[in-house]
Structure formats: structure tokens, C-alpha cells
Design a protein around this motif. Structure first.
Motif, PDB file in Angstrom:
ATOM      1  N   ALA A 159      17.621  19.940 -15.684  1.00  0.00           N
ATOM      2  CA  ALA A 159      18.687  20.106 -16.639  1.00  0.00           C
ATOM      3  C   ALA A 159      18.824  21.359 -17.290  1.00  0.00           C
ATOM      4  N   ILE A 160      17.636  22.402 -17.254  1.00  0.00           N
ATOM      5  CA  ILE A 160      17.893  23.670 -17.992  1.00  0.00           C
ATOM      6  C   ILE A 160      17.827  24.586 -17.187  1.00  0.00           C
ATOM      7  N   ALA A 161      18.052  24.334 -15.602  1.00  0.00           N
ATOM      8  CA  ALA A 161      18.015  25.502 -14.616  1.00  0.00           C
ATOM      9  C   ALA A 161      19.036  26.439 -15.096  1.00  0.00           C
ATOM     10  N   GLY A 162      18.743  27.602 -14.948  1.00  0.00           N
ATOM     11  CA  GLY A 162      19.620  28.665 -15.093  1.00  0.00           C
ATOM     12  C   GLY A 162      19.779  28.972 -16.601  1.00  0.00           C
ATOM     13  N   LEU A 163      19.362  28.587 -17.737  1.00  0.00           N
ATOM     14  CA  LEU A 163      19.843  28.599 -18.996  1.00  0.00           C
ATOM     15  C   LEU A 163      19.063  29.719 -19.843  1.00  0.00           C
ATOM     16  N   ASP A 164      19.546  30.402 -20.523  1.00  0.00           N
ATOM     17  CA  ASP A 164      18.933  31.473 -21.229  1.00  0.00           C
ATOM     18  C   ASP A 164      18.685  30.988 -22.672  1.00  0.00           C
ATOM     19  N   ARG A 165      17.465  30.839 -22.933  1.00  0.00           N
ATOM     20  CA  ARG A 165      16.968  30.059 -24.108  1.00  0.00           C
ATOM     21  C   ARG A 165      17.231  31.088 -25.272  1.00  0.00           C
ATOM     22  N   LYS A 166      17.246  32.467 -25.136  1.00  0.00           N
ATOM     23  CA  LYS A 166      17.486  33.346 -26.239  1.00  0.00           C
ATOM     24  C   LYS A 166      18.883  33.156 -26.766  1.00  0.00           C
ATOM     25  N   SER A 167      20.150  32.571 -25.930  1.00  0.00           N
ATOM     26  CA  SER A 167      21.053  32.456 -26.636  1.00  0.00           C
ATOM     27  C   SER A 167      21.285  31.357 -27.596  1.00  0.00           C
ATOM     28  N   LEU A 168      20.323  30.220 -27.418  1.00  0.00           N
ATOM     29  CA  LEU A 168      20.381  29.338 -28.410  1.00  0.00           C
ATOM     30  C   LEU A 168      19.982  29.453 -29.873  1.00  0.00           C
ATOM     31  N   SER A 169      20.311  28.655 -30.739  1.00  0.00           N
ATOM     32  CA  SER A 169      20.067  28.833 -31.963  1.00  0.00           C
ATOM     33  C   SER A 169      18.317  28.485 -32.054  1.00  0.00           C
ATOM     34  N   VAL A 170      17.966  28.727 -33.277  1.00  0.00           N
ATOM     35  CA  VAL A 170      16.593  28.415 -33.641  1.00  0.00           C
ATOM     36  C   VAL A 170      16.274  26.979 -33.552  1.00  0.00           C
ATOM     37  N   GLY A 171      17.092  26.245 -34.098  1.00  0.00           N
ATOM     38  CA  GLY A 171      16.710  24.722 -34.219  1.00  0.00           C
ATOM     39  C   GLY A 171      16.779  24.152 -32.816  1.00  0.00           C
ATOM     40  N   VAL A 172      17.821  24.506 -32.019  1.00  0.00           N
ATOM     41  CA  VAL A 172      17.991  23.810 -30.687  1.00  0.00           C
ATOM     42  C   VAL A 172      16.717  24.637 -29.844  1.00  0.00           C
ATOM     43  N   ARG A 173      16.495  25.705 -29.987  1.00  0.00           N
ATOM     44  CA  ARG A 173      15.341  26.195 -29.195  1.00  0.00           C
ATOM     45  C   ARG A 173      14.008  25.463 -29.545  1.00  0.00           C
ATOM     46  N   ILE A 174      13.586  25.151 -30.810  1.00  0.00           N
ATOM     47  CA  ILE A 174      12.441  24.555 -31.016  1.00  0.00           C
ATOM     48  C   ILE A 174      12.439  23.087 -30.471  1.00  0.00           C
ATOM     49  N   ASN A 175      13.594  22.271 -30.631  1.00  0.00           N
ATOM     50  CA  ASN A 175      13.609  21.107 -30.303  1.00  0.00           C
ATOM     51  C   ASN A 175      13.600  20.918 -28.707  1.00  0.00           C
ATOM     52  N   LEU A 176      14.140  22.165 -27.982  1.00  0.00           N
ATOM     53  CA  LEU A 176      14.135  22.073 -26.510  1.00  0.00           C
ATOM     54  C   LEU A 176      12.867  22.214 -25.936  1.00  0.00           C
ATOM     55  N   ALA A 177      11.987  23.126 -26.764  1.00  0.00           N
ATOM     56  CA  ALA A 177      10.746  23.294 -26.674  1.00  0.00           C
ATOM     57  C   ALA A 177       9.941  22.253 -26.605  1.00  0.00           C
ATOM     58  N   VAL A 178      10.105  21.436 -27.658  1.00  0.00           N
ATOM     59  CA  VAL A 178       8.933  19.976 -27.668  1.00  0.00           C
ATOM     60  C   VAL A 178       9.585  19.149 -26.605  1.00  0.00           C
ATOM     61  N   ALA A 179      10.873  19.113 -26.174  1.00  0.00           N
ATOM     62  CA  ALA A 179      11.264  18.062 -25.141  1.00  0.00           C
ATOM     63  C   ALA A 179      10.650  18.445 -23.916  1.00  0.00           C
ATOM     64  N   LEU A 180      10.702  19.751 -23.320  1.00  0.00           N
ATOM     65  CA  LEU A 180      10.234  20.253 -22.413  1.00  0.00           C
ATOM     66  C   LEU A 180       8.730  19.923 -22.128  1.00  0.00           C
ATOM     67  N   SER A 181       7.901  20.301 -23.215  1.00  0.00           N
ATOM     68  CA  SER A 181       6.763  19.949 -23.385  1.00  0.00           C
ATOM     69  C   SER A 181       6.247  18.466 -23.168  1.00  0.00           C
ATOM     70  N   GLY A 182       7.143  17.745 -23.572  1.00  0.00           N
ATOM     71  CA  GLY A 182       6.646  16.404 -23.180  1.00  0.00           C
ATOM     72  C   GLY A 182       7.087  15.852 -21.704  1.00  0.00           C
TER      73      GLY A 182
END
Length: 393
Positions: A159-182
Motif C-alpha cells: 500500500a505504500i509503494a512509491g510513497l515519499d515518507r518525508k512529505s508526510l506530517s510527523v504524526g502520520v509518519r510515526i503511526n505509519l512506521a508503527v503499522a509497517l513494523s507490525g
């Protein structure tokens, strides 16, 4: 003429045959009401469209005024109940979706409430629709976690293929990292799960609202790798304490609202019984008599200026006793004098000439002017101006 009976095999409202216990004909099943759809939940009268953010109300302008008001009130109830009663909040989101199913904000709200109650298929469908309509990646962590909830961690990573994570806000980037780690842990890959969490926000020097979740997720991955994660658990506790102190400085006034139920609306007010006081044995006291200083008198002692007809004074006199200045025709006196006849040889004196002392339109005096024959008089048009007896202008 004998009327023929309709055929029994003919279907339709005109042809009535003998009723059988079989299935209904097709013409009776065209209009089918879906009774499984639950009615919209009730909304307290204190909830108004002003309870939601202005940016959300702007998105409701495509609806009619009445529909936009109801959708806004349902969305306000979702914000009010999402933490305390997620089931009821989800019902309000469904009611808003039935009224405005084409708006991105409604899809987002329904997806969030569905994720909260554990309906991951509905959450995934609504959140993907919101992402397609709005182009926003704010709910991408919930999309990834919904794929995990449906048992598809590999699709969560896609679902995150080709996504630039730097363009995301801080809160969205942290939650996305936790979800991908799971998702990595679900696939049995703890090393890459640790790499997913190693982002710039994983630092004890900076604290964000999502930092406690990030610290605890990192401690769990370290335990999967056989390492100790107690220090990160302590950091998570300290971060929660610091955030609670910051939140404690802000005062928020919360109004206590009673959420009505259908039973409250079924209770009808009792009709007013005018004879209830008599049945209860109540006695009404008469109005007290006026005080001594009051000018009002009882009805029987009131004085009236009315007098009977016989006591009225009148200047009426019989016809014979009336005085009048009327005189017969022969006895009338008059100042009329007949005109004296004019002598035959006498000549009448000529009428004096008129003096025009006023000035004309050209400012010249008119006094002593004589007008000959054919000359136009003042205020009249001459023959060259239309002739005739025209009205002066």
C-alpha cells in the motif's frame, strides 16, 4: 350480458384468482422495503452544525440546507462519542453516509469508526475511497493496519509503494512506521521491523503525541530480537507524563448532554383534564372583596347616572306651540329692486383699457401697449405658431 370471470393464471391487480399458499406473484414483489437497515440514531437538541470545524462545514455546501444540517450534527456526534461509545459513534457515521455518501469527509469518518469497532473490511473500503477522492495520505496508517487486521500483511506493505515518507506530517509518519513494523512482525521479519521504527522521531530528546506508542513498539521489537527494551518502556512512561502535564495546563469546558433514546420519544404528555381539580377534592377560594380604600363598590350598590325617559329634560314642544319666523309669501320683505330700463338715445360708456403692468418673458414691460387687429395677444399663439385658440404655455 354476462361478465366473464378473470383467469386464475393471470397475474396482475385486475386478474384475481383463487389465493394459494405459494409464493407471491412478481408484480407484488417489485417494491421491496429493506427492513434490515437500522434507523438513524437520535441527536440531542444541544448539538448544532457549529460544533464541527469550519473546514468540514465547507465540504457540506454541495448538499441541501436541511441535509447538510443533519449530516453536520451526525458528524458532531461522532466526534463526541468516538472515545466513550464507539458503537454509537459508528451508527452516527452510517447515518451520515446514507445522507451524503459521495463526500470524502463522510467516507473518512465512516472508515475511522469502522476501524475503531473492528470492521476492517468496511474501514479499508471507505478509507481507500477517501484517499482516491481527496488525494490525502493522512489515513494511510489505518489502511495499512486494516490490511493487517484482515490477515494480509504483504498487501499492507504494497500500500505504500512509491510513497515519499518525508512529505508526510510527523504524526502520520510515526503511526505509519508503527503499522509497517507490525506488518513485518506478522511476516516473521523482526530485523526489518526494527528498521521501520528507526526514524528521526525515535529520540528521547523530542517528544510528540505519538512518541509513547513509538517507544513501546520499539521495545517490543527489541524483545523479539532477544534484547532488553525496559529503557524504552521507561521513556514511554516519561513521555506520557510530560504530555499529561502539558495537556493539564489547558482548560476545556465540557457541557453535560443527555443523549435521548427512542423510549423518550414514545412517552406522550398526558392530556390536560379540566375536571382534575374537582376530582382531587380541591376547593377554589373566591376573590377577596375590595379593601376599604378602594373606590370600587359591590355590584348591588353601584350608582348609575341612568334616568328614565320621564325624568329627562327636553326642549321639545308640541307643533302648535313652536315659534317660527315663517311668513306667507305676500308678507315677505325683500331688498330686490327691478332694473331700470335704459333710455333709447343714451349711449353706453366705453370700458376702460386694461393696463398690463407685468413684464413678459423677454423682460420688457407691457404697460400701455396696444394690440392691433391680427396681432397675437400675450399668452396666445399667433397664426404662424399653429393658430387657433391655443392654451398659453
Amino acid at each position: 350480458m354476462e361478465r366473464k370471470r378473470p383467469s386464475e393464471k393471470r397475474e396482475g391487480p385486475i386478474g384475481r384468482g383463487e389465493r394459494t399458499e405459494g409464493a407471491r406473484p412478481a408484480w407484488q414483489e417489485r417494491v421491496k422495503r429493506d427492513r434490515e437497515v437500522e434507523k438513524s440514531p437520535l441527536i440531542p437538541s444541544e448539538i448544532t452544525p457549529e460544533d464541527i470545524d469550519m473546514s468540514v462545514r465547507v465540504q457540506l455546501k454541495t448538499l441541501t440546507a436541511e441535509n447538510a444540517e443533519m449530516v453536520a450534527r451526525h458528524l458532531a456526534m461522532v466526534n463526541l462519542l468516538i472515545d466513550s461509545d464507539p458503537e454509537l459513534a459508528h451508527k452516527h457515521a452510517l447515518a451520515a453516509s446514507r445522507r451524503a455518501g459521495r463526500l470524502a469527509i463522510v467516507h473518512e469518518t465512516l472508515g475511522v469508526t469502522a476501524y475503531t469497532v473492528g470492521d476492517y473490511s468496511l474501514a479499508l473500503r471507505e478509507l481507500l475511497t477517501h484517499r482516491r477522492l481527496s488525494g490525502s495520505n493522512d489515513q494511510l496508517p489505518l489502511i495499512v493496519d486494516s490490511e493487517r487486521g484482515m490477515g494480509r500483511p504483504a498487501r499492507a506493505l504494497e500500500a505504500i509503494a512509491g510513497l515519499d515518507r518525508k512529505s508526510l506530517s510527523v504524526g502520520v509518519r510515526i503511526n505509519l512506521a508503527v503499522a509497517l513494523s507490525g506488518a513485518r512482525l506478522d511476516l516473521g521479519d523482526p530485523k526489518n521491523a526494527k528498521l521501520e521504527l528507526e526514524i528521526p522521531e525515535l529520540s528521547p530528546k523530542q517528544v510528540f503525541p505519538q512518541s509513547p506508542l513509538l517507544f513501546r513498539a520499539y521495545a517490543e521489537v527489541l524483545r523479539e530480537l532477544g534484547q532488553s527494551g525496559d529503557s524504552w518502556d521507561e521513556l514511554a512512561d516519561r513521555a506520557e507524563k510530560a504530555l499529561s502535564q502539558v495537556d493539564g495546563e489547558m482548560l476545556e469546558l465540557i457541557e453535560e448532554i443527555t443523549i435521548p433514546t427512542s423510549a423518550d420519544f414514545e412517552i406522550k404528555p398526558a392530556k390536560r383534564n379540566f375536571d382534575s381539580s374537582r376530582s382531587e377534592g380541591k376547593n377554589f377560594e373566591r376573590r377577596p372583596r375590595p379593601a376599604a380604600g378602594d373606590d370600587r363598590k359591590p355590584r348591588g350598590e353601584r350608582s348609575s347616572e341612568y334616568k328614565p325617559r320621564s325624568d329627562r329634560s327636553s326642549d321639545y314642544k308640541p307643533r302648535g306651540e313652536r315659534t317660527s319666523d315663517y311668513k306667507p309669501r305676500g308678507e315677505r320683505t325683500s331688498d330686490y329692486k327691478p332694473r331700470t330700463p335704459r333710455a333709447e338715445g343714451s349711449e353706453s360708456k366705453p370700458a376702460p383699457k386694461r393696463d398690463f403692468d407685468s413684464r413678459g418673458r423677454d423682460g420688457k414691460p407691457r404697460g400701455g401697449a396696444s394690440f392691433g387687429k391680427g396681432a397675437p395677444r400675450p399668452g396666445r399663439r399667433g397664426p404662424s405658431e399653429g393658430g387657433g385658440r391655443g392654451r398659453a404655455r
